[in-house]
Design a protein around this motif. Structure first.
Motif, PDB file in Angstrom:
ATOM      1  N   THR A  26      -3.681   2.200   5.384  1.00 55.85           N
ATOM      2  CA  THR A  26      -2.364   2.545   4.531  1.00 55.85           C
ATOM      3  C   THR A  26      -2.524   4.141   5.177  1.00 55.85           C
ATOM      4  O   THR A  26      -1.636   4.499   4.671  1.00 55.85           O
ATOM      5  N   ARG A  27      -3.764   4.584   4.668  1.00 55.09           N
ATOM      6  CA  ARG A  27      -4.007   5.713   4.521  1.00 55.09           C
ATOM      7  C   ARG A  27      -3.896   6.252   5.493  1.00 55.09           C
ATOM      8  O   ARG A  27      -3.311   7.820   6.261  1.00 55.09           O
ATOM      9  N   GLN A  77      -0.067   6.997   5.963  1.00 56.14           N
ATOM     10  CA  GLN A  77       0.655   8.019   5.375  1.00 56.14           C
ATOM     11  C   GLN A  77       0.310   9.296   6.149  1.00 56.14           C
ATOM     12  O   GLN A  77       1.131  10.579   6.344  1.00 56.14           O
ATOM     13  N   TYR A  78      -0.791   9.125   6.650  1.00 55.68           N
ATOM     14  CA  TYR A  78      -1.308  10.985   7.253  1.00 55.68           C
ATOM     15  C   TYR A  78      -0.817  11.174   8.528  1.00 55.68           C
ATOM     16  O   TYR A  78      -0.270  12.092   8.886  1.00 55.68           O
ATOM     17  N   ALA A  94       2.871  11.821   7.981  1.00 56.53           N
ATOM     18  CA  ALA A  94       3.139  12.942   7.191  1.00 56.53           C
ATOM     19  C   ALA A  94       3.508  14.427   8.343  1.00 56.53           C
ATOM     20  O   ALA A  94       3.939  14.893   7.914  1.00 56.53           O
ATOM     21  N   LEU A 123       0.060  16.210   1.366  1.00 59.01           N
ATOM     22  CA  LEU A 123      -0.710  16.157   1.367  1.00 59.01           C
ATOM     23  C   LEU A 123      -1.415  15.557   0.452  1.00 59.01           C
ATOM     24  O   LEU A 123      -2.755  14.840  -0.447  1.00 59.01           O
ATOM     25  N   ARG A 173       6.763   3.909   9.140  1.00 61.11           N
ATOM     26  CA  ARG A 173       8.065   4.369   8.815  1.00 61.11           C
ATOM     27  C   ARG A 173       8.350   2.818   7.505  1.00 61.11           C
ATOM     28  O   ARG A 173       8.681   2.942   6.329  1.00 61.11           O
ATOM     29  N   LEU A 201       5.477   1.186   4.866  1.00 64.29           N
ATOM     30  CA  LEU A 201       5.353   2.192   4.240  1.00 64.29           C
ATOM     31  C   LEU A 201       5.796   1.928   3.045  1.00 64.29           C
ATOM     32  O   LEU A 201       5.945   1.335   2.268  1.00 64.29           O
ATOM     33  N   ASP A 211      12.887   0.786   0.676  1.00 66.19           N
ATOM     34  CA  ASP A 211      12.123   0.643   0.416  1.00 66.19           C
ATOM     35  C   ASP A 211      11.790  -0.326  -0.902  1.00 66.19           C
ATOM     36  O   ASP A 211      10.350   0.573  -2.313  1.00 66.19           O
TER      37      ASP A 211
END
Length: 284
Positions: A3-4, A7-8, A11, A25, A69, A72, A137
């Motif tokens: 997941t991290r 996210q990176y 972004a 971040l 997207r 997440l 979401d």
């Protein structure tokens, strides 16, 4: 893929700038660059084209942005719905565009409220094309959306009604007195270019028309003679006195649907959808 890492990647893909993405971040740029490089090596693809002046997405990167997207968003939705379930809250959140489908919404809420086991419904009013994100979401449980303008891909839907479209003009405009027009007539108005709505990514398509996000802003600009728009004919119900609506006979029909996540197990959502279906069956 962690997941991290997603996210990176998202972004950087949204900022198209490693420095701004790192700031967003809350981290330093070098470890962010290393993490993206590691992700590319693991996947065996190039996600970004980098030069000393710019960062752009590759075709593979564009695919991962859309997928990332969605992933997440699903994780965020699971977190929100789990926390709501833990509170014992039985209500639901319905999202719709501000100023749209007002009469239909009243009828729907009244029909559902008459059910013996009806839950509380919070109505969330949003700007153009935000329903999909809010529904995906987890900020909303169900949405009123409109084909062909809103994307319902990935959701379950029930049709509630279909209507024609009208062009909205300043009340004193020469076309305002006509019984109907065609889309070519609207496109040929050099003094009133078509308003531009935001894309799902928040940007606007190219064109001379005004950039708008909601009906209040849009109607003010039309009254000032700066732009025009083609909308579902139900907008005539509460139209301002300084505006006129003229049917556009060759515009595609607009279908209002109620949409919800396909994995939803909410009894409140199921009850609201059933009430909407019954109300539609009675009125059509």
């Amino acid at each position: 893929m962690e997941t991290r890492e997603l996210q990176y990647f998202v972004a950087v893909a949204e900022e198209l700038h490693f420095g701004r993405a790192a700031e967003r971040l809350g981290m330093a740029q070098p470890p962010l660059s290393r993490a993206i490089g590691l992700l590319e090596r693991r996947l065996g693809v190039t996600l970004f084209e980098r030069t000393s002046r710019s960062v752009t997405l590759t075709d593979a990167g564009s695919v991962l942005l859309a997928e990332g997207r969605a992933v997440l968003g699903a994780l965020a939705a699971a977190e929100r719905r789990t926390r709501r379930a833990a509170t014992g809250r039985t209500g639901l959140v319905l999202v719709t565009k501000a100023g749209v489908s007002g009469d239909l919404l009243k009828e729907l809420l009244a029909a559902y409220a008459a059910e013996p086991d009806a839950a509380d419904v919070d109505v969330l009013l949003c700007e153009a094309r935000e329903q999909e994100r809010l529904l995906r979401d987890g900020q909303a449980d169900v949405a009123l959306m409109h084909w062909p303008y809103d994307s319902t891909a990935g959701f379950d839907t029930e049709e509630l009604g279909t209507e024609g479209q009208v062009v909205i003009l300043p009340a004193g405009h020469p076309l305002a007195g006509r019984s109907h027009v065609r889309t070519a007539d609207v496109a040929a108005l050099p003094d009133l270019p078509m308003a531009r709505w935001p894309r799902p990514d928040g940007g606007y398509p190219d064109g001379p028309g005004a950039e708008v996000r909601n009906l209040t802003q849009l109607y003010q600009l039309i009254a000032l003679g700066r732009t025009t728009v083609i909308l579902a004919e139900s907008c005539r119900t509460h139209l301002r006195a300084d505006l006129a609506a003229v049917p556009v006979v060759d515009a595609p029909a607009v279908t209002t649907v109620i949409a919800w996540p396909p994995h939803s197990r909410s009894r409140a959502v199921a009850g609201l959808v059933r009430a909407a279906s019954r109300e539609h069956a009675v009125t059509r």
